[in-house]
Design an enzyme around this catalytic site. Structure first.
Site, PDB file in Angstrom:
ATOM      1  N   GLY A 189       9.132 -53.915-105.991  1.00 28.27           N
ATOM      2  CA  GLY A 189       9.243 -52.616-105.312  1.00 28.27           C
ATOM      3  C   GLY A 189       7.922 -52.012-104.884  1.00 28.27           C
ATOM      4  O   GLY A 189       7.874 -50.867-104.448  1.00 28.27           O
ATOM      5  N   LYS A 207      -6.429 -43.903 -94.534  1.00 26.24           N
ATOM      6  CA  LYS A 207      -6.958 -43.129 -95.669  1.00 26.24           C
ATOM      7  C   LYS A 207      -8.475 -42.985 -95.579  1.00 26.24           C
ATOM      8  O   LYS A 207      -9.017 -41.895 -95.802  1.00 26.24           O
ATOM      9  CB  LYS A 207      -6.547 -43.803 -96.986  1.00 26.24           C
ATOM     10  CG  LYS A 207      -5.037 -43.701 -97.240  1.00 26.24           C
ATOM     11  CD  LYS A 207      -4.602 -44.611 -98.367  1.00 26.24           C
ATOM     12  CE  LYS A 207      -3.105 -44.504 -98.623  1.00 26.24           C
ATOM     13  NZ  LYS A 207      -2.594 -45.524 -99.535  1.00 26.24           N
TER      14      LYS A 207
HETATM   15  N1  HSE Z   1       1.856 -48.252 -99.598  1.00 29.40           N
HETATM   16  C1  HSE Z   1       0.737 -47.596-100.190  1.00 29.40           C
HETATM   17  C2  HSE Z   1       0.133 -48.475-101.266  1.00 29.40           C
HETATM   18  C3  HSE Z   1       1.061 -46.277-100.805  1.00 29.40           C
HETATM   19  O1  HSE Z   1       0.603 -49.588-101.506  1.00 29.40           O
HETATM   20  O2  HSE Z   1      -0.845 -48.060-101.863  1.00 29.40           O
HETATM   21  C4  HSE Z   1       1.242 -45.209 -99.780  1.00 29.40           C
HETATM   22  O3  HSE Z   1       0.105 -45.061 -98.987  1.00 29.40           O
END
Ligand code: HSE
Length: 450
Positions: A189, A207
């Site tokens: 998940g 980010k």
């Molecule tokens: N999908 C991202 C991660 C989390 O695996 O860190 C949400 O930015």
């Protein structure tokens, strides 16, 4: 507990993993949150796409609505947890124009339409909060925007995507190849059914663009980030890195170049990187995130924690909700976008790094000398060279038609450079590819030392 009878109306847009936890905690922690915000936080509705879908029992179904615009028009604070660009952007603009403060966890929206949203918030005298957009529960947006407001940040780097860190970690600790590790991440998940935003580096790219804008007071968007994902990282790369004293991590990095060290500007990238085993980021395992900040006075600061997941991300959302609500009670604003930096974003070719490269070469007199001569001629200083014992390989028969191969003795040579401009590295790699002694440029990766 005290909250002087005031109420702040909260609208929640989206009721997925994070939205569900936000709704649960707004209810379960209502007394604490009210005492901290100075007002009761009343969840007045939850906008969803499908009213009939199954929901966590924590969700009060009477709050569900499929009319987000009407909900937004009645709210003091709008929490946006839908994700994606549209129709989310439209809803966020509606909320700001209606005089509501907005709390969002939407990194893609901020990294592409951030400037428009900051301006709209300022024009409407409301606030835009986005702690949950970067590294989940880890309070790095607050750290840069407020805690380091008195310092000069030079570098922000880290592991900002838990899915790829989990995959690389599984490849290292369990000897898996990329595809098996990705499947494991999906089964557990962590990874989405369509994992491209994670494994191709765009989630981390959004980010670092957000963090670089805050750190360097300059607008940086996702399009400015040189992004490379982890699909090409092989089990062999990981084993070679391990033997040389490194682990491979997907590193998002933004660095301010001063005029003294060449052209002033920001270099910003996401790339699989060899990280020295004694580096603070080397010990970030599984799906955890960590952001390392280097500032002039504070020196190194490390922010570490859960970068994804319902409750951890809800923690960041609720800290913003409390801040936004408290501002509406006592007055004042969140820090506004500050843009005095106005630094250019440097092209990838202008950026500098240490590099690791693994070459397959013919094992013959003078090959190593000729190889190192090419680096010297390009002004690239070599930090270390390792040649493995030779093995039997194939080489193009000299002067033959392409494809005609002969059995020869080959060797792997691993070179790690000192700091070098990417343009110089690219030029040397091009020469090596055209050299008859070099059978293959097996891999090239950036290197971070402690
Ligand atoms: N999908 C991202 C991660 C989390 O695996 O860190 C949400 O930015």
């Amino acid at each position: 507990m005290e909250h002087a009878g005031k109420t702040i109306k909260i609208a929640l847009l989206g009721c997925g993993t994070v939205g569900t936890q936000v709704a649960r905690l707004l209810d379960e922690q209502s007394e604490l949150l009210a005492a901290r915000a100075g007002a009761r936080l009343e969840l007045i509705g939850i906008a969803v796409n499908n009213l009939a879908a199954q929901r966590d029992p924590a969700i009060d179904r009477s709050l569900l609505t499929d009319d987000p615009s009407s909900l937004i028009s009645r709210a003091d604070v709008v929490i946006e947890l839908i994700g994606g660009i549209e129709p989310t952007r439209t809803f966020v603009c509606e909320a700001l124009n209606a005089g509501a403060s907005v709390v969002t966890g939407n990194k893609a929206l901020l990294a592409t339409h951030g400037p428009e949203l900051y301006e709209l918030a300022a024009q409407n005298d409301v606030d835009l909060y986005y702690e949950a957009a970067v590294a989940g529960a880890v309070p790095v947006v607050y750290g840069l925007r407020e805690s380091l407001a008195g310092d000069q940040v030079n570098t922000v780097m880290g592991i900002m995507n838990g899915t790829t860190n989990f995959i690389l970690d599984s490849m290292k600790t369990q000897g898996m190849d990329f595809d098996s590790a990705l499947k494991l991440a999906q089964d557990l998940g962590f990874a989405e059914a369509d994992p491209s935003a994670d494994v191709d580096g765009y989630d981390a790219g959004a980010k670092i663009a957000i963090l670089a804008s805050l750190a360097f007071h300059t607008r940086v968007s996702l399009g400015d980030v040189h992004v490379e994902g982890i699909r090409s990282v092989s089990a062999d790369d990981i084993a070679s890195a391990d033997a040389a004293g490194y682990v491979i991590k997907l590193i998002a990095r933004a660095h301010r170049h001063s005029a003294e060290s060449g052209e002033a500007g920001i270099e910003i990238s996401v790339s699989p990187t060899l990280v020295a085993k004694n580096h603070p980021l080397a010990s970030v395992h599984g799906s955890f995130n960590a952001v390392l900040i280097e500032a002039q006075s504070a020196d190194q600061l490390m922010f570490y924690g859960r970068g994804a997941g319902g409750a951890p991300t809800a923690s960041a959302v609720l800290s913003d909700v409390v801040a936004a609500a408290a501002k509406r009670v006592i007055g004042g604003h969140a820090p506004r976008e500050v843009l005095y930096g106005n630094l250019p974003v440097l092209s990838a070719a202008e950026s500098s790094s240490r590099y690791y490269m693994k070459l397959e070469v013919t094992d013959a007199v003078g090959v190593l000398a000729a190889l190192t001569q090419r680096f010297a001629a390009a002004g690239i200083s070599i930090s270390s060279v390792i040649q493995n014992r030779s093995h039997t390989g194939l080489s193009q028969v000299k002067g033959s038609t392409p494809g005609e191969m002969e059995s020869v003795q080959n060797a792997h040579i691993t070179i790690i450079t000192h700091l070098a401009r990417q343009a110089a590295i690219d030029a040397v790699i091009e020469e090596l590819k055209n050299s008859t002694d070099v059978i293959d440029v097996v891999s090239i990766l950036k290197v971070e030392e402690n």
